[in-house]
Design an enzyme around this catalytic site. Structure first.
Site, PDB file in Angstrom:
ATOM      1  N   GLN A 107     -21.600 -14.351 -35.395  1.00  0.00           N
ATOM      2  CA  GLN A 107     -22.296 -13.075 -35.639  1.00  0.00           C
ATOM      3  C   GLN A 107     -23.653 -13.341 -36.261  1.00  0.00           C
ATOM      4  O   GLN A 107     -24.433 -12.427 -36.457  1.00  0.00           O
ATOM      5  CB  GLN A 107     -21.494 -12.233 -36.639  1.00  0.00           C
ATOM      6  N   ASN A 108     -23.907 -14.580 -36.619  1.00  0.00           N
ATOM      7  CA  ASN A 108     -25.138 -14.872 -37.345  1.00  0.00           C
ATOM      8  C   ASN A 108     -26.329 -14.934 -36.401  1.00  0.00           C
ATOM      9  O   ASN A 108     -26.229 -15.441 -35.285  1.00  0.00           O
ATOM     10  CB  ASN A 108     -25.000 -16.183 -38.119  1.00  0.00           C
ATOM     11  N   HIS A 127     -24.562 -11.393 -31.880  1.00  0.00           N
ATOM     12  CA  HIS A 127     -25.482 -10.401 -32.465  1.00  0.00           C
ATOM     13  C   HIS A 127     -26.937 -10.813 -32.249  1.00  0.00           C
ATOM     14  O   HIS A 127     -27.833 -10.291 -32.907  1.00  0.00           O
ATOM     15  CB  HIS A 127     -25.184 -10.193 -33.958  1.00  0.00           C
ATOM     16  N   GLY A 211     -15.987 -16.866 -43.064  1.00  0.00           N
ATOM     17  CA  GLY A 211     -17.046 -16.126 -43.748  1.00  0.00           C
ATOM     18  C   GLY A 211     -17.433 -14.818 -43.095  1.00  0.00           C
ATOM     19  O   GLY A 211     -18.615 -14.499 -43.010  1.00  0.00           O
ATOM     20  N   GLU A 239     -13.372 -14.701 -50.255  1.00  0.00           N
ATOM     21  CA  GLU A 239     -12.632 -13.550 -50.793  1.00  0.00           C
ATOM     22  C   GLU A 239     -11.527 -13.153 -49.827  1.00  0.00           C
ATOM     23  O   GLU A 239     -11.605 -13.444 -48.637  1.00  0.00           O
ATOM     24  CB  GLU A 239     -13.574 -12.330 -50.921  1.00  0.00           C
TER      25      GLU A 239
HETATM   26  P1  NAD Z   1     -20.675  -9.786 -44.258  1.00  0.00           P
HETATM   27  O1  NAD Z   1     -21.938  -9.864 -45.003  1.00  0.00           O
HETATM   28  O2  NAD Z   1     -20.077  -8.466 -43.950  1.00  0.00           O
HETATM   29  O3  NAD Z   1     -19.512 -10.609 -45.012  1.00  0.00           O
HETATM   30  C1  NAD Z   1     -19.687 -11.906 -45.463  1.00  0.00           C
HETATM   31  C2  NAD Z   1     -18.321 -12.524 -45.737  1.00  0.00           C
HETATM   32  O4  NAD Z   1     -18.518 -13.883 -46.105  1.00  0.00           O
HETATM   33  C3  NAD Z   1     -17.539 -11.868 -46.881  1.00  0.00           C
HETATM   34  O5  NAD Z   1     -16.213 -11.648 -46.452  1.00  0.00           O
HETATM   35  C4  NAD Z   1     -17.597 -12.915 -48.011  1.00  0.00           C
HETATM   36  O6  NAD Z   1     -16.436 -12.908 -48.799  1.00  0.00           O
HETATM   37  C5  NAD Z   1     -17.708 -14.195 -47.226  1.00  0.00           C
HETATM   38  N1  NAD Z   1     -18.372 -15.310 -47.908  1.00  0.00           N
HETATM   39  C6  NAD Z   1     -19.467 -15.277 -48.715  1.00  0.00           C
HETATM   40  N2  NAD Z   1     -19.827 -16.522 -49.069  1.00  0.00           N
HETATM   41  C7  NAD Z   1     -18.936 -17.367 -48.476  1.00  0.00           C
HETATM   42  C8  NAD Z   1     -18.786 -18.780 -48.455  1.00  0.00           C
HETATM   43  N3  NAD Z   1     -19.635 -19.592 -49.107  1.00  0.00           N
HETATM   44  N4  NAD Z   1     -17.771 -19.306 -47.741  1.00  0.00           N
HETATM   45  C9  NAD Z   1     -16.903 -18.506 -47.080  1.00  0.00           C
HETATM   46  N5  NAD Z   1     -17.001 -17.166 -47.060  1.00  0.00           N
HETATM   47  C10 NAD Z   1     -18.011 -16.598 -47.746  1.00  0.00           C
HETATM   48  O7  NAD Z   1     -20.957 -10.606 -42.936  1.00  0.00           O
HETATM   49  P2  NAD Z   1     -20.419 -10.457 -41.458  1.00  0.00           P
HETATM   50  O8  NAD Z   1     -18.949 -10.234 -41.466  1.00  0.00           O
HETATM   51  O9  NAD Z   1     -20.979 -11.623 -40.738  1.00  0.00           O
HETATM   52  O10 NAD Z   1     -21.061  -9.150 -40.800  1.00  0.00           O
HETATM   53  C11 NAD Z   1     -22.251  -8.527 -41.089  1.00  0.00           C
HETATM   54  C12 NAD Z   1     -23.395  -8.567 -40.120  1.00  0.00           C
HETATM   55  O11 NAD Z   1     -24.402  -9.210 -40.830  1.00  0.00           O
HETATM   56  C13 NAD Z   1     -23.339  -9.281 -38.839  1.00  0.00           C
HETATM   57  O12 NAD Z   1     -23.728  -8.375 -37.869  1.00  0.00           O
HETATM   58  C14 NAD Z   1     -24.430 -10.368 -38.900  1.00  0.00           C
HETATM   59  O13 NAD Z   1     -25.150 -10.404 -37.699  1.00  0.00           O
HETATM   60  C15 NAD Z   1     -25.312  -9.924 -40.004  1.00  0.00           C
HETATM   61  N6  NAD Z   1     -25.901 -10.911 -40.901  1.00  0.00           N
HETATM   62  C16 NAD Z   1     -26.224 -12.170 -40.472  1.00  0.00           C
HETATM   63  C17 NAD Z   1     -26.772 -13.087 -41.366  1.00  0.00           C
HETATM   64  C18 NAD Z   1     -27.137 -14.450 -40.867  1.00  0.00           C
HETATM   65  O14 NAD Z   1     -27.485 -14.594 -39.691  1.00  0.00           O
HETATM   66  N7  NAD Z   1     -27.034 -15.479 -41.699  1.00  0.00           N
HETATM   67  C19 NAD Z   1     -26.967 -12.748 -42.707  1.00  0.00           C
HETATM   68  C20 NAD Z   1     -26.645 -11.456 -43.107  1.00  0.00           C
HETATM   69  C21 NAD Z   1     -26.089 -10.554 -42.198  1.00  0.00           C
END
Ligand code: NAD
Length: 275
Positions: A107-108, A127, A211, A239
């Site tokens: 999803q990243n 995404h 994650g 979590e």
């Molecule tokens: P989310 O933000 O909803 O959830 C993040 C999850 O990661 C949580 O359940 C949290 O407990 C867990 N987490 C946090 N740190 C962690 C670690 N070090 N190790 C393991 N788990 C950990 O994210 P989502 O479910 O991916 O969905 C949200 C949307 O956000 C998606 O559509 C995505 O495209 C977008 N998004 C992407 C990025 C990115 O590309 N890096 C960043 C922010 C949001």
């Protein structure tokens, strides 16, 4: 690692079954990219603060295209500064070990999996990717890389006319949009590998979710399809979350609570020794 999980992973590796890894924002948290559920995500437009779930919408883009681009260029600058962490590297190693038994669904939008060594062919960026733009009028389906000269933005930087010009569609000269799926849009195959992801879910024997909070649609379908087909489910998350609960309530499911950068390298080691 739990002895039962270790045994299950070893037996899986020695067989010929398929593995799918499904990642969310949590895997990139240790690279310094904030998740959406954390406290750092808001963005100010005029006198109002918006949450990412409001900014990342087609509706917002139609009302405030420059503000949405400005937010994405700020997020792009955070992604450009980040490097893959041990969690990304472990997943790249899984692809090297399992070859065509392996698929990554992410999803990243940060592109860190590709930079860690996963191949584009076996990585479904469901995404999109923040380093690409595409025509806002869909004159072509082709995503274009954002020009390198598009500068990094801090939260207070405004867009200049020159920058807006750089963000014109190379094909028709019209406005572009970030190549990402917004919260008020639907998945498709052309841009986001929707059908391919569901096919992989149906065929996978081991699904490792990492994650992700389980708040988006296609990842939910992938997890429930794999669970329905009797796949082994392993959820790695800092979590408790819906996918951890889905794993624990399935006959062959495991939930590992902790940071992905600390846990995934240990799983790779189990696979490497079993293969
Ligand atoms: P989310 O933000 O909803 O959830 C993040 C999850 O990661 C949580 O359940 C949290 O407990 C867990 N987490 C946090 N740190 C962690 C670690 N070090 N190790 C393991 N788990 C950990 O994210 P989502 O479910 O991916 O969905 C949200 C949307 O956000 C998606 O559509 C995505 O495209 C977008 N998004 C992407 C990025 C990115 O590309 N890096 C960043 C922010 C949001």
């Amino acid at each position: 690692m739990d002895a039962e999980l270790k045994e299950v992973l070893e037996a899986f590796a020695r067989g010929s079954g398929k593995i799918c890894v499904l990642t969310g924002a949590g895997i990139s948290a240790e690279s310094g990219i904030p998740t959406f559920r954390g406290p750092e995500g808001y963005w100010t437009v005029g006198s109002r603060e918006y949450q990412p779930q409001e900014m990342a919408t087609y509706e917002m883009f139609t009302q405030h295209p420059e503000e949405v681009w400005r937010w994405y260029l700020y997020r792009l600058s955070v992604c450009r500064k980040a490097d893959p962490n041990p969690g990304h590297l472990a997943i790249a190693e899984m692809e090297r070990l399992f070859k065509d038994r392996f698929t990554l669904i992410t999803q990243n939008v940060d592109g860190l999996h590709l930079r860690a060594g996963n191949s584009l062919t076996r990585t479904f960026q469901i995404h999109g990717n923040i380093s690409f733009m595409r025509c806002a009028d869909a004159c072509t389906e082709e995503p274009f890389p954002l020009p390198d000269v598009v500068p990094a933005k801090s939260k207070d930087d405004m867009m200049t006319t020159e920058e807006l010009h750089l963000l014109r569609c190379p094909n028709c000269g019209g406005m572009t949009r970030p190549h990402v799926l917004w919260f008020d849009e639907t998945y498709d195959e052309v841009y986001y590998r929707f059908t391919s992801s569901l096919r992989v879910a149906r065929e996978t024997d081991l699904l490792i979710t990492v994650g992700t909070s389980g708040a988006t649609n296609l990842p939910n379908q992938v997890v429930w399809e794999a669970r329905h087909r009797g796949a082994i489910l392993v959820d790695v998350n800092a979590e408790e979350n819906p996918f951890g609960r889905a794993a624990l309530s399935s006959p062959r499911g495991f939930f590992i609570r902790g940071k992905s950068g600390a846990i995934l390298p240990g799983m790779v080691e189990v696979f490497r020794q079993a293969l």
